[in-house]
Write a protein that holds these residues in place. Structure first.
Motif, PDB file in Angstrom:
ATOM      1  N   SER A  82      11.171  15.372  36.168  1.00  0.00           N
ATOM      2  CA  SER A  82      11.429  16.675  36.783  1.00  0.00           C
ATOM      3  C   SER A  82      11.623  17.745  35.722  1.00  0.00           C
ATOM      4  O   SER A  82      11.119  18.869  35.851  1.00  0.00           O
ATOM      5  CB  SER A  82      12.671  16.590  37.677  1.00  0.00           C
ATOM      6  N   GLN A  83      12.335  17.392  34.648  1.00  0.00           N
ATOM      7  CA  GLN A  83      12.546  18.337  33.551  1.00  0.00           C
ATOM      8  C   GLN A  83      11.237  18.649  32.851  1.00  0.00           C
ATOM      9  O   GLN A  83      10.976  19.801  32.459  1.00  0.00           O
ATOM     10  CB  GLN A  83      13.551  17.761  32.556  1.00  0.00           C
ATOM     11  N   VAL A  84      10.396  17.634  32.688  1.00  0.00           N
ATOM     12  CA  VAL A  84       9.088  17.832  32.054  1.00  0.00           C
ATOM     13  C   VAL A  84       8.242  18.795  32.886  1.00  0.00           C
ATOM     14  O   VAL A  84       7.599  19.716  32.355  1.00  0.00           O
ATOM     15  CB  VAL A  84       8.358  16.477  31.890  1.00  0.00           C
ATOM     16  N   LYS A  85       8.236  18.616  34.193  1.00  0.00           N
ATOM     17  CA  LYS A  85       7.406  19.464  35.069  1.00  0.00           C
ATOM     18  C   LYS A  85       7.903  20.900  35.128  1.00  0.00           C
ATOM     19  O   LYS A  85       7.101  21.829  35.281  1.00  0.00           O
ATOM     20  CB  LYS A  85       7.372  18.860  36.480  1.00  0.00           C
ATOM     21  N   ILE A 132       5.759  24.992  24.757  1.00  0.00           N
ATOM     22  CA  ILE A 132       5.607  23.646  24.208  1.00  0.00           C
ATOM     23  C   ILE A 132       4.202  23.460  23.628  1.00  0.00           C
ATOM     24  O   ILE A 132       4.030  22.880  22.551  1.00  0.00           O
ATOM     25  CB  ILE A 132       5.915  22.589  25.290  1.00  0.00           C
ATOM     26  N   SER A 133       3.190  23.989  24.322  1.00  0.00           N
ATOM     27  CA  SER A 133       1.815  23.924  23.790  1.00  0.00           C
ATOM     28  C   SER A 133       1.698  24.734  22.505  1.00  0.00           C
ATOM     29  O   SER A 133       1.015  24.322  21.558  1.00  0.00           O
ATOM     30  CB  SER A 133       0.825  24.446  24.833  1.00  0.00           C
ATOM     31  N   PHE A 134       2.369  25.875  22.475  1.00  0.00           N
ATOM     32  CA  PHE A 134       2.367  26.706  21.269  1.00  0.00           C
ATOM     33  C   PHE A 134       2.990  25.946  20.102  1.00  0.00           C
ATOM     34  O   PHE A 134       2.526  26.057  18.955  1.00  0.00           O
ATOM     35  CB  PHE A 134       3.123  28.002  21.546  1.00  0.00           C
ATOM     36  N   SER A 135       4.036  25.150  20.382  1.00  0.00           N
ATOM     37  CA  SER A 135       4.676  24.365  19.322  1.00  0.00           C
ATOM     38  C   SER A 135       3.696  23.352  18.731  1.00  0.00           C
ATOM     39  O   SER A 135       3.737  23.059  17.530  1.00  0.00           O
ATOM     40  CB  SER A 135       5.919  23.648  19.854  1.00  0.00           C
ATOM     41  N   LEU A 136       2.814  22.809  19.559  1.00  0.00           N
ATOM     42  CA  LEU A 136       1.831  21.833  19.074  1.00  0.00           C
ATOM     43  C   LEU A 136       0.771  22.506  18.199  1.00  0.00           C
ATOM     44  O   LEU A 136       0.321  21.926  17.200  1.00  0.00           O
ATOM     45  CB  LEU A 136       1.170  21.131  20.268  1.00  0.00           C
ATOM     46  N   ILE A 137       0.404  23.724  18.550  1.00  0.00           N
ATOM     47  CA  ILE A 137      -0.549  24.479  17.721  1.00  0.00           C
ATOM     48  C   ILE A 137       0.068  24.770  16.351  1.00  0.00           C
ATOM     49  O   ILE A 137      -0.594  24.639  15.312  1.00  0.00           O
ATOM     50  CB  ILE A 137      -0.954  25.790  18.431  1.00  0.00           C
ATOM     51  N   ILE A 138       1.340  25.158  16.364  1.00  0.00           N
ATOM     52  CA  ILE A 138       2.048  25.405  15.103  1.00  0.00           C
ATOM     53  C   ILE A 138       2.086  24.134  14.264  1.00  0.00           C
ATOM     54  O   ILE A 138       1.850  24.161  13.049  1.00  0.00           O
ATOM     55  CB  ILE A 138       3.480  25.907  15.383  1.00  0.00           C
ATOM     56  N   SER A 139       2.357  23.002  14.909  1.00  0.00           N
ATOM     57  CA  SER A 139       2.422  21.731  14.196  1.00  0.00           C
ATOM     58  C   SER A 139       1.086  21.378  13.562  1.00  0.00           C
ATOM     59  O   SER A 139       1.037  20.908  12.420  1.00  0.00           O
ATOM     60  CB  SER A 139       2.849  20.607  15.143  1.00  0.00           C
ATOM     61  N   ALA A 195      14.806  25.184  29.776  1.00  0.00           N
ATOM     62  CA  ALA A 195      15.847  26.088  30.284  1.00  0.00           C
ATOM     63  C   ALA A 195      17.207  25.845  29.643  1.00  0.00           C
ATOM     64  O   ALA A 195      17.924  26.789  29.313  1.00  0.00           O
ATOM     65  CB  ALA A 195      15.948  25.938  31.806  1.00  0.00           C
ATOM     66  N   SER A 196      17.579  24.598  29.430  1.00  0.00           N
ATOM     67  CA  SER A 196      18.916  24.279  28.924  1.00  0.00           C
ATOM     68  C   SER A 196      19.127  24.711  27.483  1.00  0.00           C
ATOM     69  O   SER A 196      20.260  24.872  27.025  1.00  0.00           O
ATOM     70  CB  SER A 196      19.190  22.777  29.051  1.00  0.00           C
ATOM     71  N   THR A 197      18.037  24.910  26.721  1.00  0.00           N
ATOM     72  CA  THR A 197      18.161  25.274  25.308  1.00  0.00           C
ATOM     73  C   THR A 197      17.596  26.660  25.000  1.00  0.00           C
ATOM     74  O   THR A 197      17.594  27.069  23.842  1.00  0.00           O
ATOM     75  CB  THR A 197      17.436  24.236  24.415  1.00  0.00           C
ATOM     76  N   ALA A 198      17.126  27.373  26.009  1.00  0.00           N
ATOM     77  CA  ALA A 198      16.459  28.661  25.787  1.00  0.00           C
ATOM     78  C   ALA A 198      17.385  29.710  25.186  1.00  0.00           C
ATOM     79  O   ALA A 198      16.917  30.665  24.557  1.00  0.00           O
ATOM     80  CB  ALA A 198      15.871  29.176  27.099  1.00  0.00           C
ATOM     81  N   ASN A 199      18.693  29.550  25.361  1.00  0.00           N
ATOM     82  CA  ASN A 199      19.640  30.549  24.868  1.00  0.00           C
ATOM     83  C   ASN A 199      20.236  30.188  23.505  1.00  0.00           C
ATOM     84  O   ASN A 199      21.148  30.873  23.035  1.00  0.00           O
ATOM     85  CB  ASN A 199      20.779  30.737  25.880  1.00  0.00           C
ATOM     86  N   LEU A 200      19.747  29.128  22.877  1.00  0.00           N
ATOM     87  CA  LEU A 200      20.251  28.782  21.543  1.00  0.00           C
ATOM     88  C   LEU A 200      19.869  29.869  20.542  1.00  0.00           C
ATOM     89  O   LEU A 200      18.761  30.421  20.589  1.00  0.00           O
ATOM     90  CB  LEU A 200      19.671  27.448  21.082  1.00  0.00           C
ATOM     91  N   SER A 201      20.777  30.170  19.618  1.00  0.00           N
ATOM     92  CA  SER A 201      20.486  31.159  18.580  1.00  0.00           C
ATOM     93  C   SER A 201      19.592  30.521  17.509  1.00  0.00           C
ATOM     94  O   SER A 201      19.514  29.285  17.400  1.00  0.00           O
ATOM     95  CB  SER A 201      21.790  31.635  17.936  1.00  0.00           C
ATOM     96  N   ILE A 214      17.158  14.797  26.947  1.00  0.00           N
ATOM     97  CA  ILE A 214      15.835  15.130  27.480  1.00  0.00           C
ATOM     98  C   ILE A 214      15.091  16.055  26.520  1.00  0.00           C
ATOM     99  O   ILE A 214      13.883  15.906  26.304  1.00  0.00           O
ATOM    100  CB  ILE A 214      15.971  15.763  28.877  1.00  0.00           C
ATOM    101  N   PHE A 215      15.808  17.028  25.924  1.00  0.00           N
ATOM    102  CA  PHE A 215      15.188  17.908  24.922  1.00  0.00           C
ATOM    103  C   PHE A 215      14.614  17.078  23.775  1.00  0.00           C
ATOM    104  O   PHE A 215      13.465  17.287  23.352  1.00  0.00           O
ATOM    105  CB  PHE A 215      16.216  18.901  24.380  1.00  0.00           C
ATOM    106  N   ALA A 216      15.406  16.140  23.258  1.00  0.00           N
ATOM    107  CA  ALA A 216      14.953  15.297  22.150  1.00  0.00           C
ATOM    108  C   ALA A 216      13.726  14.480  22.556  1.00  0.00           C
ATOM    109  O   ALA A 216      12.784  14.315  21.758  1.00  0.00           O
ATOM    110  CB  ALA A 216      16.086  14.371  21.702  1.00  0.00           C
ATOM    111  N   ALA A 217      13.726  13.976  23.794  1.00  0.00           N
ATOM    112  CA  ALA A 217      12.602  13.168  24.266  1.00  0.00           C
ATOM    113  C   ALA A 217      11.332  14.000  24.395  1.00  0.00           C
ATOM    114  O   ALA A 217      10.235  13.541  24.046  1.00  0.00           O
ATOM    115  CB  ALA A 217      12.946  12.527  25.611  1.00  0.00           C
TER     116      ALA A 217
END
Length: 334
Positions: A37-40, A47-54, A246-252, A298-301
């Motif tokens: 559910s979290q993945v969906k 997340i796709s942008f992170s893969l392009i950066i990688s 959503a759970s980590t979007a507000n991290l500095s 879940i974020f780590a996974a």
């Protein structure tokens, strides 16, 4: 006495078993439906942008590697070949910890004729510089998030009591330190021919020689700037994924940097692809930042899983590509 082959297989199985056990222990209480559910519901643009950066980071690693190579032997290595060799190395690390360094060197030895020893020497330099940047990143994270560091330390020990104890016994501590240094020096003199001491000396010499040797490169500034950019890319990858959940979007940015440091330390552990150790350390620091335990895991996974899939796909493509290239043959003398 165990046969070296059997010993190697046992080491691989033990490291894999440890990784699987840590992963199972972390995620045994999380239902698959919740994870899915979290993945969906995650923002897959980020997340796709992170893969392009990688992917750009992987290519940059290959480009930096070519700067260290002595092109006087064999056939010149192109940036594309070095990238594919790096990806083969990442793929090999998923099977046998630390095998990637030898695997990527072996690929270019076969296709370009550069000696394995010379290539392994360049990898040692790379690893030495990466270690220095990791230490620098940890110090930067401490400067930015020093209150969190102190809070974490206070959870483990009473810092005020320790500092007061040091002040009360300062003369004794200075004397004990002097005796310890003298004792260490005598032990070093006595056992300097032992295998452990020589390995430590060799490791320090490799780091010093690597840093010193970079100044003699044809493009030393390119090497240092690309090394810095590689670590900026690590951070950008982590930050992009944090924006997509959503759970980590507000991290500095400073908090994301701290998460990246913990993840980097987890990847250093001698297990396949940092499985288990990466998840444990990233989830731990996210919990300290106020993220719910389940969300941290879940974020780590998600970040590790997407990177793992990327390495599997890109690594297999690179492996097939390099296999199709003909083996290098030394030109016959006229």
């Amino acid at each position: 006495m165990l046969h070296p082959r059997i010993k190697q297989i046992l080491q691989v199985l033990i490291s894999l078993g440890l990784a699987v056990w840590i992963f199972w222990f972390l995620y045994k209480d999380i239902e698959v439906e919740i994870l899915w559910s979290q993945v969906k519901t995650s923002n897959w643009f980020w997340i796709s942008f992170s893969l392009i950066i990688s992917l750009f980071g992987f290519w940059l690693r290959g480009w930096r590697w070519t700067l260290l190579m002595d092109m006087s032997e064999g056939k010149k290595v192109t940036y594309g070949e070095s990238y594919h060799a790096v990806m083969v190395g990442y793929l090999a690390n998923l099977v046998v910890p630390r095998a990637g360094e030898v695997a990527r060197c072996g690929v270019l030895t076969r296709t370009n004729g550069i000696s394995l020893g010379q290539l392994l020497g360049t990898v040692i330099i790379e690893r030495s510089i990466d270690l220095l940047f990791l230490v620098g990143t940890i110090l930067l994270a401490f400067l930015i998030e020093n209150q969190l560091f102190i809070s974490l330390a206070n959870q483990l020990v009473n810092l005020e009591q320790i500092f007061q104890g040091i002040l009360d016994n300062l003369p004794l501590i200075i004397g004990a330190f002097g005796v310890l240094v003298l004792f260490g020096y005598l032990i070093f003199r006595r056992f300097r021919q032992s295998g452990l001491i020589q390995k430590i000396q060799g490791f320090l010499r490799d780091i010093y020689g690597g840093v010193k040797g970079i100044s003699r490169l044809s493009n030393p500034w390119g090497f240092w700037l690309s090394s810095l950019l590689i670590w900026i890319i690590y951070f950008s990858t982590m930050y992009a994924v944090s924006m997509g959940i959503a759970s980590t979007a507000n991290l500095s940015p400073g908090e994301v940097l701290l998460v990246m440091v913990m993840g980097s330390i987890g990847m250093v552990a001698p297990v396949q692809g940092g499985i288990g150790t990466f998840h444990a350390l990233v989830a731990f620091i996210l919990i300290q930042l106020g993220i719910a335990e389940q969300d941290g895991k879940i974020f780590a996974a998600i970040i590790h899983g997407t990177q793992l899939i990327l390495i599997l796909i890109a690594g297999l493509i690179s492996w097939v590509y390099m296999l199709q290239k003909p083996a290098w043959k030394k030109p016959e003398s006229a």
